[in-house]
Design a protein around this motif. Sequence first.
Motif, PDB file in Angstrom:
ATOM      1  N   THR A  24     -18.578 -17.316  -9.985  1.00 63.72           N
ATOM      2  CA  THR A  24     -19.420 -17.915  -8.944  1.00 63.72           C
ATOM      3  C   THR A  24     -19.897 -19.314  -9.349  1.00 63.72           C
ATOM      4  N   LEU A 115     -21.895 -26.842  -6.288  1.00 63.16           N
ATOM      5  CA  LEU A 115     -22.919 -25.881  -6.715  1.00 63.16           C
ATOM      6  C   LEU A 115     -24.252 -26.568  -7.019  1.00 63.16           C
ATOM      7  N   VAL A 212     -18.765 -16.655  -2.190  1.00 64.35           N
ATOM      8  CA  VAL A 212     -18.020 -17.908  -2.374  1.00 64.35           C
ATOM      9  C   VAL A 212     -16.806 -17.533  -3.220  1.00 64.35           C
ATOM     10  N   HIS A 232     -18.642 -23.892  -2.579  1.00 66.00           N
ATOM     11  CA  HIS A 232     -20.089 -24.171  -2.500  1.00 66.00           C
ATOM     12  C   HIS A 232     -20.366 -25.413  -1.665  1.00 66.00           C
TER      13      HIS A 232
END
Length: 241
Positions: A24, A115, A212, A232
């Motif tokens: 992630t 992110l 995601v 993201h």
Amino acid sequence: MTGLQEWSLNLDRYKAVLFDVDGTLAETERDGHLPAFNQAFAQTGLPWVWTTTDYAWLLKTTGGYERMQVWARHIGDEQALTDSGLQILRSAHQLKNRLYGQIVESGQCPLRPGLVDWMRSLDQAGCPWGVVTTTSRGNWDVLWANSLGQAGLSEPAVIVCGEDVTHKKPDPEAYQLAADRLGLAPSDCLAVEDSPNGLKAAQASGMPCLVVKSFYFDQADFTGACAVLASHQQVRVGGPA
Ligand code: XBP
Ligand code: MG
């Protein structure tokens, strides 16, 4: 501009955002854990080499040490499952995590694009964020020290790692514990995950989950996620859901 459709995160709806780590935040499974496992096997004298295809299957099992035992059973390596064999697996796993740390320190597991931007938006909006992973604590610490921690973000409001729970994902324990530590109901938090096991863990705790997608789970079934994104970069913080 990515050409991908934006997804708006409504901050009136959520009181905290809880991020999974592996896959992630960065492609740590592909670029960190898998090469580190294979280096550790070679250095330990274990005649195992995991391919990308093997690892895609192995990722059904969370926890690196548990994953090695599943492999031993899969290939019928009974010796590896005896008391002395398990000691060797334990040492190989510890070595894997040291090697993983070196890979992260060398910059080979960069954060996924977009992110930091949305984490920064959370900080600016005063929305607490945390991490909920069942990887080892040391693996989180090295990722924080070498990437996220240098991005000028706030410290995570909560950190739950593999050592904090009795049952790893897909069990809901890690998400329940994080919500408890924040003093929030799971239903008031948003989980951000890349894997079916992570999605199941969040769902079973009663926490909505944004997916995601990452390298290993590109084709996976994410039924029940509140959205499934490719990047993201698609997240826009603050708008109506
Ligand atoms: C991550 C994992 C971990 C890592 C390896 O789970 O499955 O097992 O691959 O970590 P999560 P360890 O989705 O909860 O982040 O070797 O330290 O177990
Ligand atoms: Mg993950």
